[in-house]
Enzyme design. Structure first.
Site, PDB file in Angstrom:
ATOM      1  N   ARG A   1       0.835  -1.214   0.000  1.00 41.48           N
ATOM      2  CA  ARG A   1       0.000   0.000   0.000  1.00 41.48           C
ATOM      3  C   ARG A   1       0.863   1.255   0.000  1.00 41.48           C
ATOM      4  O   ARG A   1       0.513   2.255  -0.623  1.00 41.48           O
ATOM      5  CB  ARG A   1      -0.927   0.005   1.211  1.00 41.48           C
ATOM      6  CG  ARG A   1      -2.111  -0.928   1.072  1.00 41.48           C
ATOM      7  CD  ARG A   1      -3.242  -0.530   2.016  1.00 41.48           C
ATOM      8  NE  ARG A   1      -4.324  -1.500   1.926  1.00 41.48           N
ATOM      9  CZ  ARG A   1      -4.532  -2.473   2.809  1.00 41.48           C
ATOM     10  NH1 ARG A   1      -3.723  -2.600   3.846  1.00 41.48           N
ATOM     11  NH2 ARG A   1      -5.530  -3.314   2.662  1.00 41.48           N
ATOM     12  N   GLY A   2       1.992   1.223   0.702  1.00 41.28           N
ATOM     13  CA  GLY A   2       2.867   2.391   0.751  1.00 41.28           C
ATOM     14  C   GLY A   2       3.375   2.772  -0.631  1.00 41.28           C
ATOM     15  O   GLY A   2       3.390   3.955  -1.002  1.00 41.28           O
TER      16      GLY A   2
END
Length: 419
Positions: A358-359
């Protein structure tokens, strides 16, 4: 930042205006009531009765036309005034995170943590004026997108599959407040008791998640939210759909929303599962500069004294920022990011031991949104340096022995990789 930042007064959908009751006035009452007032015990001829009815009928038609205009004016004036977004002093990090999420809702929302009394809730609610318009299917409680089958409710999708024409209207993106004391039924939706009692049928009454679809869901003091509501938000945020199974009702509807939360870290930590669902994280601190503090106090006093005049003084800046957001949204698809920069972003995430991907995804999206906001079609390393602390600081593993701020750790690693 001031150059980047500036909303117009919120316009209510026409459908809401039409549903308001028409105010009663002597000319809008039925003819039988109007001329009854002037009877003095004498007989009236049938001709006079007909003439009076005709006169009153014409006056009522004129009254209805002017009433519609008055209703629009009254609604605009009776709304609770919102502090203008462009009038907020300082807190550039928080304002930028909010703007980037309006430009690209797929970033995934913002978590705002900071001291009490730093304008977190005021800033989020001031975002209402800047929200752009979207196309929705008329009469659908889930704000279905007429052009995207994945964002349609089951009923609208079936109508589209049968080839039925869909009535489309443009409406502003909605912002829904989720109060801490809300019940699960009110959030998810439940059986419509009125229809069950009057018509004897099982009907679904949509909840706050349905209203927030394709909009913004704001939770103030999100770290104090009950665990069962956190579970509901996690489920909807993960799948983009809300499924309700209760009282013999089984229904699923789209629930894709920008999740915005705010809170004070002194009042409790947020569950890591929910924290990871926020695309960006903004830290807000108390302003220490005496001159800025005085300016904030003076601006707030001006707003409290006469909100209408205060909002009018910032109209030009609001409209400028609104046009900037609309332009950025339209040009977002054409913004490019070099493969080399993508590799370096992923290298930063890997070396910081960020769990999951997700980062990486959020950093790429936020950098492209920032480039679009600045009017460019290509992402630079400077854009990435601006957004990467907000995208990764809340995803780092907590080390109780670490004294350095997680945002500074991200910046140090960024310059090490991008050097």
């Amino acid at each position: 930042m001031a150059g980047l930042l500036a909303p117009s007064s919120p316009a209510l959908p026409a459908s809401r205006i039409r549903t308001l009751p028409t105010p009663l006035s002597p000319t809008s009452l039925p003819a039988g009531i109007c001329y009854q007032r002037n009877l003095n015990g004498c007989a009236r001829t049938a001709h006079k009765h007909r003439a009076r009815r005709s006169l009153v009928s014409g006056a009522a038609a004129t009254e209805l036309t002017s009433t519609e205009e008055r209703k629009k004016l009254m609604i605009g004036e009776s709304q609770r005034p919102v502090f203008p977004f462009s009038a907020i002093v300082g807190q550039d990090e928080m304002k930028l995170c909010l703007l980037l999420n309006v430009i690209d809702p797929k970033i995934g929302g913002v978590m705002i943590m900071g001291d009490r009394g730093t304008g977190k809730s005021t800033t989020v609610r001031s975002l209402v004026d800047l929200l752009p318009e979207i196309k929705v299917v008329v009469g659908d409680p889930f704000n279905s997108d007429p052009e995207d089958p994945e964002s349609m409710s089951m009923d609208v999708r079936e109508r589209a599959a049968r080839g039925e024409p869909l009535s489309v209207a443009a409406t502003k993106i909605t912002m829904v407040d989720l109060p801490l004391g809300a019940t699960e039924d009110r959030v998810c939706g439940t059986i419509d008791i009125e229809k069950a009692l009057t018509e004897g049928v099982k009907a679904f009454e949509p909840g706050l998640l349905a209203t927030a679809n394709r909009g913004i869901l704001y939770v103030d003091e999100v770290n104090l939210l009950d665990d069962h509501l956190v579970d509901v938000l996690l489920d909807s945020a993960a799948s983009g759909w809300n499924t309700v199974e209760r009282e013999g009702i089984s229904i699923s509807h789209p629930a894709r929303f920008i999740l915005i939360g705010s809170g004070n870290p002194e009042e409790g930590e947020l569950r890591p599962q929910l924290l990871d669902r926020f695309g960006m994280h903004a830290q807000v601190g108390t302003v220490r500069d005496a001159e800025l503090r005085v300016k904030i106090v003076e601006e707030r006093a001006r707003f409290d004294r006469d909100p209408k005049v205060f909002r009018e003084s910032y109209r030009a800046e609001q409209e400028k920022l609104q046009r900037q957001i609309a332009s950025a949204r339209s040009s977002l698809a054409s913004v490019q990011i070099d493969h080399d920069l993508r590799v370096k972003i992923s290298k930063v995430c890997a070396e910081l031991n960020v769990d999951g991907l997700r980062g990486d995804i959020v950093t790429n999206r936020a950098a492209k949104a920032l480039a679009a906001l600045k009017g460019r079609d290509k992402v630079t390393a400077e854009d990435i340096a601006t957004v990467i602390p907000n995208c990764l600081r809340h995803r780092l593993r907590k080390d109780p022995l670490e004294s350095i701020d997680s945002g500074l750790l991200v910046i140090e690693k960024f310059y090490e990789v991008f050097s």
